[in-house]
Design a protein around this motif. Structure first.
Motif, PDB file in Angstrom:
ATOM      1  N   ARG A  11      28.978  22.240  77.879  1.00 44.52           N
ATOM      2  CA  ARG A  11      28.339  20.833  77.516  1.00 44.52           C
ATOM      3  C   ARG A  11      27.041  20.862  76.718  1.00 44.52           C
ATOM      4  NH1 ARG A  11      28.208  18.626  82.876  1.00 44.52           N
ATOM      5  NH2 ARG A  11      25.994  18.309  82.748  1.00 44.52           N
ATOM      6  N   LEU A  12      26.314  21.805  77.409  1.00 46.35           N
ATOM      7  CA  LEU A  12      25.061  22.036  76.612  1.00 46.35           C
ATOM      8  C   LEU A  12      24.977  22.885  75.292  1.00 46.35           C
ATOM      9  CD1 LEU A  12      22.904  23.322  79.677  1.00 46.35           C
ATOM     10  CD2 LEU A  12      22.855  20.879  78.773  1.00 46.35           C
ATOM     11  N   GLU A  13      26.129  23.613  75.193  1.00 45.86           N
ATOM     12  CA  GLU A  13      25.959  24.426  73.984  1.00 45.86           C
ATOM     13  C   GLU A  13      26.577  23.686  72.821  1.00 45.86           C
ATOM     14  OE1 GLU A  13      28.360  28.743  73.046  1.00 45.86           O
ATOM     15  OE2 GLU A  13      27.487  28.569  75.047  1.00 45.86           O
ATOM     16  N   LEU A  14      27.889  22.813  73.092  1.00 47.42           N
ATOM     17  CA  LEU A  14      28.373  22.223  72.172  1.00 47.42           C
ATOM     18  C   LEU A  14      28.057  20.774  71.752  1.00 47.42           C
ATOM     19  CD1 LEU A  14      32.056  23.426  72.967  1.00 47.42           C
ATOM     20  CD2 LEU A  14      30.603  24.431  71.292  1.00 47.42           C
ATOM     21  N   GLY A  15      27.020  20.409  72.697  1.00 47.34           N
ATOM     22  CA  GLY A  15      26.645  19.026  72.759  1.00 47.34           C
ATOM     23  C   GLY A  15      26.155  18.592  71.176  1.00 47.34           C
ATOM     24  N   GLU A  16      25.378  19.330  70.690  1.00 43.43           N
ATOM     25  CA  GLU A  16      24.723  19.118  69.314  1.00 43.43           C
ATOM     26  C   GLU A  16      25.758  19.036  68.259  1.00 43.43           C
ATOM     27  OE1 GLU A  16      21.439  21.620  68.370  1.00 43.43           O
ATOM     28  OE2 GLU A  16      20.298  20.908  70.436  1.00 43.43           O
ATOM     29  N   SER A  17      26.804  19.484  68.592  1.00 41.83           N
ATOM     30  CA  SER A  17      28.136  19.543  67.323  1.00 41.83           C
ATOM     31  C   SER A  17      28.975  18.387  67.526  1.00 41.83           C
ATOM     32  CB  SER A  17      28.840  21.112  67.585  1.00 41.83           C
ATOM     33  OG  SER A  17      29.551  20.822  68.807  1.00 41.83           O
ATOM     34  N   GLY A  18      28.661  17.556  68.625  1.00 43.97           N
ATOM     35  CA  GLY A  18      29.514  16.533  68.769  1.00 43.97           C
ATOM     36  C   GLY A  18      30.772  16.613  69.678  1.00 43.97           C
ATOM     37  N   VAL A  19      30.967  17.768  70.204  1.00 47.59           N
ATOM     38  CA  VAL A  19      32.107  17.799  71.053  1.00 47.59           C
ATOM     39  C   VAL A  19      31.780  17.552  72.179  1.00 47.59           C
ATOM     40  CG1 VAL A  19      33.609  19.618  71.818  1.00 47.59           C
ATOM     41  CG2 VAL A  19      32.853  19.983  69.422  1.00 47.59           C
ATOM     42  N   HIS A  20      32.664  16.632  72.685  1.00 50.69           N
ATOM     43  CA  HIS A  20      32.481  16.146  74.220  1.00 50.69           C
ATOM     44  C   HIS A  20      33.098  16.981  75.198  1.00 50.69           C
ATOM     45  CE1 HIS A  20      34.796  13.228  77.318  1.00 50.69           C
ATOM     46  NE2 HIS A  20      33.580  13.643  77.707  1.00 50.69           N
ATOM     47  N   VAL A  21      32.699  17.350  76.222  1.00 52.87           N
ATOM     48  CA  VAL A  21      32.894  18.540  77.363  1.00 52.87           C
ATOM     49  C   VAL A  21      33.057  17.663  78.540  1.00 52.87           C
ATOM     50  CG1 VAL A  21      32.609  20.751  78.476  1.00 52.87           C
ATOM     51  CG2 VAL A  21      32.103  20.206  76.152  1.00 52.87           C
ATOM     52  N   MET A  22      34.080  17.597  79.161  1.00 54.69           N
ATOM     53  CA  MET A  22      34.251  16.805  80.629  1.00 54.69           C
ATOM     54  C   MET A  22      34.864  17.525  81.673  1.00 54.69           C
ATOM     55  SD  MET A  22      35.923  13.184  81.303  1.00 54.69           S
ATOM     56  CE  MET A  22      37.534  13.498  80.750  1.00 54.69           C
ATOM     57  N   LEU A  23      34.357  17.877  82.706  1.00 52.02           N
ATOM     58  CA  LEU A  23      35.097  18.443  84.078  1.00 52.02           C
ATOM     59  C   LEU A  23      35.712  17.387  85.059  1.00 52.02           C
ATOM     60  CD1 LEU A  23      35.281  21.044  85.590  1.00 52.02           C
ATOM     61  CD2 LEU A  23      33.137  20.560  86.886  1.00 52.02           C
ATOM     62  N   VAL A  24      36.783  17.852  85.340  1.00 50.80           N
ATOM     63  CA  VAL A  24      37.794  16.758  86.150  1.00 50.80           C
ATOM     64  C   VAL A  24      37.694  17.422  87.677  1.00 50.80           C
ATOM     65  CG1 VAL A  24      39.791  15.446  86.536  1.00 50.80           C
ATOM     66  CG2 VAL A  24      38.711  15.838  84.053  1.00 50.80           C
ATOM     67  N   CYS A  25      37.392  16.857  88.769  1.00 50.79           N
ATOM     68  CA  CYS A  25      37.205  17.379  89.874  1.00 50.79           C
ATOM     69  C   CYS A  25      38.287  16.552  90.923  1.00 50.79           C
ATOM     70  CB  CYS A  25      36.077  17.693  90.370  1.00 50.79           C
ATOM     71  SG  CYS A  25      35.094  18.771  89.651  1.00 50.79           S
ATOM     72  N   PRO A  26      39.390  16.686  90.963  1.00 46.23           N
ATOM     73  CA  PRO A  26      40.107  15.887  91.809  1.00 46.23           C
ATOM     74  C   PRO A  26      40.476  16.630  93.066  1.00 46.23           C
ATOM     75  CG  PRO A  26      41.822  16.916  90.364  1.00 46.23           C
ATOM     76  CD  PRO A  26      40.473  17.471  90.217  1.00 46.23           C
TER      77      PRO A  26
END
Length: 269
Positions: free
Chosen positions: A169-184
């Motif tokens: 999330r930190l590494e790719l944020g500036e490139s505009g890629v959205h990163v999400m973790l799902v914890c069900p």
């Protein structure tokens, strides 16, 4: 037109379980889905079931624990479809057992499928996702935030996945890629209560139950899929279900002893 209309997504673990449900939901929303799994026959059956006309799916058998296989997958996505808007890392494995009685080979297997497969897929997909400013969704678990007894190497690998997700999330944020973790919590499935039978000899009956006996309601997979797709639209960083589990996580951060006490209160013996 829905948000997912005419987009392209890769879903790993798409031949069965939640991966298959998520692939179907994406197709229903007009997304072209590249369905990925290791078993070619099982994958083709799943694709035919959820996309009978074959207009919105492409089945590419892939071993996500193999570097060359993953590289070939995303080269084929580029060649056939020319773009990628979302990567859903759903493939994974859960387990039951005692850590002190689990072999190192079983730990390595769990870590490879639950963590390193995500690394492989993200590395190979990154150029395409940066072009589209797309989404990476990593399938964690409540066990990404809090361990429970009798789940063997599962929590170890899912905690590692949460750390990987944060760094991405930190590494790719500036490139505009959205990163999400799902914890069900445990997801409703036909073999609930039986799938761990071979791994639970000598363990309490609760160990074979969904969530290893933690008292949470199972989650409808279609509803979870819809929640994830909405989360992508809103570019959320994390989904935890049930939301009340966040209270346990917060207590455990303040005091490990308190967190263990709460966890024991909500786990059947």
């Amino acid at each position: 037109m829905t948000y997912w209309q005419e987009k392209v997504a890769v879903v790993t673990g798409a031949s069965q379980g939640f991966g298959k449900v998520l692939a179907a939901r994406l197709i229903q929303n007009g997304c072209h889905v590249v369905m990925v799994a290791r078993d070619p026959e099982k994958l083709e059956r799943a694709a035919a079931e959820i996309d009978p006309e074959g207009k919105l799916s492409t089945a590419i058998p892939t071993d996500v624990t193999n570097d060359d296989s993953v590289v070939a997958l995303f080269e084929e996505v580029r060649r056939q479809l020319g773009r990628l808007d979302a990567l859903f890392n759903i493939a994974g494995m859960s387990s039951r057992g005692m850590v002190c009685e689990t072999s190192i080979d079983d730990f390595l297997m769990s870590f490879d499928l639950n963590v390193l497969s995500t690394v492989r897929c993200v590395q190979a997909a990154r150029p395409l996702l940066e072009q589209s400013r797309g989404h990476i969704v990593n399938m964690g678990s409540l066990a990404s935030k809090s361990a429970s007894k009798f789940i063997g190497p599962y929590a170890t690998s899912k905690f590692a996945l949460a750390g990987l997700n944060h760094q991405l999330r930190l590494e790719l944020g500036e490139s505009g890629v959205h990163v999400m973790l799902v914890c069900p919590g445990p997801i409703t499935r036909e073999d609930a209560g039986q799938r761990y039978a071979e791994q639970t000899d000598g363990l309490p009956d609760s160990a074979r139950k969904p969530g290893a006996g933690v008292k949470v309601k199972s989650i409808d997979p279609a509803t979870l899929a819809d929640t994830i797709l909405k989360g992508c639209e809103k570019r959320q960083t994390e989904i935890v279900w049930p939301g009340k589990a966040r209270l346990l996580f917060a207590i455990a951060q303040l005091s490990g002893a308190w967190g263990d006490w709460v966890l024991r209160r909500f786990t059947s013996s």
